[in-house]
Design a protein around this motif. Structure first.
Motif, PDB file in Angstrom:
ATOM      1  N   ILE A 121      -1.744   1.739   2.858  1.00  0.00           N
ATOM      2  CA  ILE A 121      -1.778   3.037   3.536  1.00  0.00           C
ATOM      3  C   ILE A 121      -2.740   2.977   4.727  1.00  0.00           C
ATOM      4  O   ILE A 121      -2.411   3.451   5.822  1.00  0.00           O
ATOM      5  N   HIS A 145       3.584   2.520   4.101  1.00  0.00           N
ATOM      6  CA  HIS A 145       3.735   3.445   2.980  1.00  0.00           C
ATOM      7  C   HIS A 145       4.294   2.698   1.777  1.00  0.00           C
ATOM      8  O   HIS A 145       5.447   2.278   1.792  1.00  0.00           O
ATOM      9  N   ARG A 164       5.953   1.808  -1.750  1.00  0.00           N
ATOM     10  CA  ARG A 164       7.046   2.365  -2.552  1.00  0.00           C
ATOM     11  C   ARG A 164       7.058   1.634  -3.894  1.00  0.00           C
ATOM     12  O   ARG A 164       7.181   0.422  -3.955  1.00  0.00           O
ATOM     13  N   THR A 181       6.847  -1.873   0.893  1.00  0.00           N
ATOM     14  CA  THR A 181       6.375  -0.846   1.813  1.00  0.00           C
ATOM     15  C   THR A 181       7.429  -0.473   2.843  1.00  0.00           C
ATOM     16  O   THR A 181       8.400  -1.204   3.053  1.00  0.00           O
ATOM     17  N   SER A 185       4.998   3.161   8.424  1.00  0.00           N
ATOM     18  CA  SER A 185       4.916   4.614   8.647  1.00  0.00           C
ATOM     19  C   SER A 185       5.657   5.036   9.910  1.00  0.00           C
ATOM     20  O   SER A 185       6.127   6.168   9.989  1.00  0.00           O
ATOM     21  N   ASP A 215       9.174   5.793   8.596  1.00  0.00           N
ATOM     22  CA  ASP A 215       9.331   6.394   7.276  1.00  0.00           C
ATOM     23  C   ASP A 215       9.837   7.831   7.419  1.00  0.00           C
ATOM     24  O   ASP A 215       9.111   8.712   7.882  1.00  0.00           O
ATOM     25  N   PRO A 255       8.138  10.338   3.902  1.00  0.00           N
ATOM     26  CA  PRO A 255       6.761   9.982   3.567  1.00  0.00           C
ATOM     27  C   PRO A 255       6.282  10.547   2.238  1.00  0.00           C
ATOM     28  O   PRO A 255       5.353  10.020   1.643  1.00  0.00           O
ATOM     29  N   THR A 279       5.858   8.161  -0.758  1.00  0.00           N
ATOM     30  CA  THR A 279       4.808   7.142  -0.732  1.00  0.00           C
ATOM     31  C   THR A 279       4.085   7.102  -2.074  1.00  0.00           C
ATOM     32  O   THR A 279       3.715   8.132  -2.625  1.00  0.00           O
TER      33      THR A 279
END
Length: 130
Positions: A75, A80, A82, A107, A110, A113, A116, A119
């Motif tokens: 992060i 992000h 997953r 991931t 971002s 994404d 979000p 996440t």
């Protein structure tokens, strides 16, 4: 131009972009944002621990804490996470006294994404049963 040269040119152009994922190269962006490397869109994080003290507590708890740290680092690097981070294995460190523990998490950069809210946060990792 051969197909291989076209792919190499595309990756080279994507690497030059600020957000390679927007140019259709999410794996390139994950690689650039992951200091310990990446496997496709999996962010990789390595921890070096003393053999004599590993695990310092219940091994499952140690893996869970390290998994939360992997999600946190992803992060912080604009990725992000997953799903659950995965323990990928341990190797002897070159110093002979330590182990290198490797973890990874899938991931989404971002920059691309669109969900979000999906996440996985460090809190999610610590609360999970897995």
């Amino acid at each position: 131009m051969t197909a291989a040269k076209k792919i190499a040119a595309s990756e080279s152009k994507a690497r030059a972009a600020e957000f390679p994922a927007k140019a259709g190269e999410p794996a390139v962006e994950v690689e650039e944002r992951s200091t310990d490397g990446a496997d496709g869109t999996r962010h990789v994080k390595e921890f070096v621990v003393l053999k004599a003290t590993w695990p310092g507590r219940d091994e499952a708890d140690s893996h869970k804490a390290n998994g939360a740290a992997v999600a946190n680092e992803a992060i912080q690097r604009g990725l992000h996470p997953r799903g659950e981070p995965r323990f990928d294995g341990a190797e002897d460190h070159p110093d002979g006294l330590s182990l290198t523990l490797t973890y990874s998490v899938d991931t989404v950069p971002s920059s691309v994404d669109h969900t979000p809210g999906d996440t996985t946060t460090p809190r999610d990792v610590l609360r999970s049963e897995g």
